[in-house]
Design a protein around this motif. Structure first.
Motif, PDB file in Angstrom:
ATOM      1  N   PRO A   3       0.833  -1.216   0.000  1.00 59.33           N
ATOM      2  CA  PRO A   3       0.000   0.000   0.000  1.00 59.33           C
ATOM      3  C   PRO A   3       0.863   1.259   0.000  1.00 59.33           C
ATOM      4  CG  PRO A   3       0.118  -0.938   2.195  1.00 59.33           C
ATOM      5  CD  PRO A   3       0.853  -1.898   1.299  1.00 59.33           C
ATOM      6  N   TRP A   4       0.249   2.364  -0.420  1.00 62.54           N
ATOM      7  CA  TRP A   4       0.902   3.657  -0.285  1.00 62.54           C
ATOM      8  C   TRP A   4       0.959   4.004   1.203  1.00 62.54           C
ATOM      9  CZ3 TRP A   4      -1.479   7.404  -4.487  1.00 62.54           C
ATOM     10  CH2 TRP A   4      -1.340   6.813  -5.749  1.00 62.54           C
ATOM     11  N   THR A   6       1.139   6.886   4.162  1.00 64.49           N
ATOM     12  CA  THR A   6       0.910   8.298   4.492  1.00 64.49           C
ATOM     13  C   THR A   6       2.022   8.772   5.421  1.00 64.49           C
ATOM     14  OG1 THR A   6      -1.471   7.834   4.411  1.00 64.49           O
ATOM     15  CG2 THR A   6      -0.778   9.944   5.377  1.00 64.49           C
ATOM     16  N   HIS A  24      -2.018  15.368   2.062  1.00 66.37           N
ATOM     17  CA  HIS A  24      -1.172  14.283   2.559  1.00 66.37           C
ATOM     18  C   HIS A  24       0.148  14.244   1.794  1.00 66.37           C
ATOM     19  CE1 HIS A  24      -4.718  11.639   4.216  1.00 66.37           C
ATOM     20  NE2 HIS A  24      -4.745  12.884   4.667  1.00 66.37           N
ATOM     21  N   VAL A  26       2.577  11.373   0.617  1.00 72.34           N
ATOM     22  CA  VAL A  26       2.361   9.934   0.431  1.00 72.34           C
ATOM     23  C   VAL A  26       3.585   9.304  -0.231  1.00 72.34           C
ATOM     24  CG1 VAL A  26       0.900   8.226  -0.719  1.00 72.34           C
ATOM     25  CG2 VAL A  26      -0.120  10.337   0.161  1.00 72.34           C
ATOM     26  N   LEU A  28       5.025   6.160  -2.343  1.00 66.67           N
ATOM     27  CA  LEU A  28       4.637   5.011  -3.167  1.00 66.67           C
ATOM     28  C   LEU A  28       5.606   3.848  -2.911  1.00 66.67           C
ATOM     29  CD1 LEU A  28       3.734   6.690  -6.597  1.00 66.67           C
ATOM     30  CD2 LEU A  28       2.544   6.728  -4.408  1.00 66.67           C
ATOM     31  N   PRO A  29       5.215   2.615  -3.293  1.00 68.07           N
ATOM     32  CA  PRO A  29       6.079   1.453  -3.063  1.00 68.07           C
ATOM     33  C   PRO A  29       7.459   1.581  -3.724  1.00 68.07           C
ATOM     34  CG  PRO A  29       3.863   0.721  -3.588  1.00 68.07           C
ATOM     35  CD  PRO A  29       3.886   2.208  -3.808  1.00 68.07           C
ATOM     36  N   ARG A  32       8.963   6.827  -4.597  1.00 64.75           N
ATOM     37  CA  ARG A  32       8.549   8.194  -4.939  1.00 64.75           C
ATOM     38  C   ARG A  32       7.669   8.782  -3.841  1.00 64.75           C
ATOM     39  NH1 ARG A  32       5.643   7.875 -10.654  1.00 64.75           N
ATOM     40  NH2 ARG A  32       5.370   5.712  -9.949  1.00 64.75           N
ATOM     41  N   TRP A  37      -1.049  15.274  -2.127  1.00 62.58           N
ATOM     42  CA  TRP A  37      -2.200  14.391  -2.342  1.00 62.58           C
ATOM     43  C   TRP A  37      -3.347  14.882  -1.468  1.00 62.58           C
ATOM     44  CZ3 TRP A  37      -2.561  10.620  -5.945  1.00 62.58           C
ATOM     45  CH2 TRP A  37      -3.701   9.802  -5.891  1.00 62.58           C
ATOM     46  N   THR A  38      -4.443  15.332  -2.107  1.00 67.21           N
ATOM     47  CA  THR A  38      -5.560  15.867  -1.313  1.00 67.21           C
ATOM     48  C   THR A  38      -6.493  14.749  -0.879  1.00 67.21           C
ATOM     49  OG1 THR A  38      -6.613  16.405  -3.420  1.00 67.21           O
ATOM     50  CG2 THR A  38      -5.561  18.210  -2.229  1.00 67.21           C
ATOM     51  N   TRP A  39      -7.091  14.946   0.289  1.00 64.53           N
ATOM     52  CA  TRP A  39      -7.925  13.936   0.933  1.00 64.53           C
ATOM     53  C   TRP A  39      -9.138  14.653   1.518  1.00 64.53           C
ATOM     54  CZ3 TRP A  39      -8.202   8.862   0.876  1.00 64.53           C
ATOM     55  CH2 TRP A  39      -8.826   8.164   1.920  1.00 64.53           C
ATOM     56  N   ASN A 115      -9.626   7.827  -4.712  1.00 67.94           N
ATOM     57  CA  ASN A 115      -8.398   8.578  -4.447  1.00 67.94           C
ATOM     58  C   ASN A 115      -8.513   9.552  -3.283  1.00 67.94           C
ATOM     59  OD1 ASN A 115      -6.818   7.536  -6.695  1.00 67.94           O
ATOM     60  ND2 ASN A 115      -8.239   8.673  -7.999  1.00 67.94           N
TER      61      ASN A 115
ATOM     62  N   LEU B  19      -8.976  18.610  -7.584  1.00 69.39           N
ATOM     63  CA  LEU B  19      -9.897  18.946  -6.487  1.00 69.39           C
ATOM     64  C   LEU B  19     -10.135  20.438  -6.371  1.00 69.39           C
ATOM     65  CD1 LEU B  19     -11.479  18.080  -3.879  1.00 69.39           C
ATOM     66  CD2 LEU B  19      -9.381  18.596  -2.620  1.00 69.39           C
ATOM     67  N   THR B  63      -3.815  -2.120  -5.155  1.00 67.95           N
ATOM     68  CA  THR B  63      -3.915  -1.205  -4.028  1.00 67.95           C
ATOM     69  C   THR B  63      -4.620   0.059  -4.519  1.00 67.95           C
ATOM     70  OG1 THR B  63      -1.770  -0.212  -4.550  1.00 67.95           O
ATOM     71  CG2 THR B  63      -1.776  -2.054  -2.997  1.00 67.95           C
ATOM     72  N   TYR B  65      -5.505   4.185  -2.739  1.00 64.17           N
ATOM     73  CA  TYR B  65      -5.239   4.954  -1.524  1.00 64.17           C
ATOM     74  C   TYR B  65      -6.396   4.917  -0.540  1.00 64.17           C
ATOM     75  CZ  TYR B  65      -3.192   8.597   1.386  1.00 64.17           C
ATOM     76  OH  TYR B  65      -2.654   9.294   2.440  1.00 64.17           O
ATOM     77  N   ALA B  66      -7.642   4.954  -1.031  1.00 65.23           N
ATOM     78  CA  ALA B  66      -8.795   4.995  -0.115  1.00 65.23           C
ATOM     79  C   ALA B  66      -9.202   3.616   0.391  1.00 65.23           C
ATOM     80  CB  ALA B  66      -9.982   5.672  -0.797  1.00 65.23           C
TER      81      ALA B  66
END
Lengths: 186, 186
Positions: A3-4, A6, A24, A26, A28-29, A32, A37-39, A115, B19, B63, B65-66
């Motif tokens: 998983p990515w 946070t 966020h 984030v 990556l595996p 990177r 990253w907006t949430w 996302n 967004l 995977t 993110y959410a």
């Protein structure tokens, strides 16, 4: 597959309990890092497809801000702070629809947006629903209670009349469940 | 029943194409005005449940993110600027999965969130899918292509393995459609 991860989160918009937005960082595996990253966070909710012992499916016909024109809807609403999702589902069925049910099927929990998150929805099928004393609804929308046969419900669903994705998911999941368990007498 | 009326809208957060958030002034049918109704905008998207002539259902295990842990997913993605939803669906099937289909069933368009909007999803069932030349994927997630029987797909769906509401909606709507049209040989 990993998983990515946070790394950090920061609130960039706070509109109170109905909406906030985070940024966020984030990882990556492959190592990177995405720094922007907006949430999105809105309240978690429940939806319930309610069925009577006579195989009548209870739905609302109503307006909703995100839907054009009228839409069909299963009963549902926001989960109160500290409330268990099943308790919220039973409360919404009683408050908004005036029914209670002895048998509950949990159809799963789902993130609203792949996302950005947005909210988690908990979907239920309530079997053998019977009228209960109706509490006071706090909904802002006008709504009309419908009792549909399963054939009418399937036709309305496939015609796109449940105009919110989570509502269509709730109804379609319930129909797949009833078919799988040979409960789809209509 | 009358819809709510949007009197004005103002952008209160702009994070680019992925967004933005607006504040709407909304008039209810009884004349009340809500001055701080928030509205979220992320890109519209398509989802496609793809089936081969041998009744193999094509899904990703990936995977997202959410989603917690691994999730199953129909193929899908954002609609490009000015792109028709069906064209986007056909492009995503080709680019991400390496398949093309002669027969397309539109399963409806759905708002992501009942109150905040978020995005509109367009859901499809692609029948008789065959391998095509695979274009380059731009997805950030690792993913594995699965071919499931319809019984395996139904079991995975009812076990909550499609962890995003719109993905569960797409798959469940497709299953209801196939059952309704007696195409559910598995």
């Amino acid at each position: 597959m990993k998983p990515w991860k946070t790394l950090s989160r920061e609130t960039i918009l706070d509109c109170g309990r109905f909406l906030s937005v985070e940024r966020h960082s984030v990882e990556l595996p492959d190592g990177r890092v995405l720094n922007d990253w907006t949430w999105v966070i809105v309240p978690d909710y429940v939806n319930v497809l309610a069925v009577t012992p006579q195989q009548e499916f209870l739905c609302f016909r109503q307006t909703k801000y995100a839907a054009e024109g009228l839409t069909l809807a299963p009963v549902g609403g926001m989960i109160d702070a500290g409330e268990d999702p099943l308790t919220a589902a039973q409360r919404e069925l009683r408050e908004e629809m005036g029914y209670e049910a002895p048998h509950w099927v949990f159809l799963g929990q789902y993130a609203n947006e792949a996302n950005r998150g947005v909210a988690t929805g908990y979907f239920y099928l309530a079997l053998d629903c019977v009228p209960a004393e109706k509490a006071q609804s706090d909904d802002l929308e006008e709504q009309e209670l419908l009792m549909l046969t399963q054939a009418e419900l399937r036709a309305a669903l496939l015609a796109g009349e449940f105009k919110i994705a989570s509502w269509a998911a709730n109804v379609a999941l319930a129909l797949v469940y009833l078919n799988e368990h040979n409960l789809d007498r209509s």
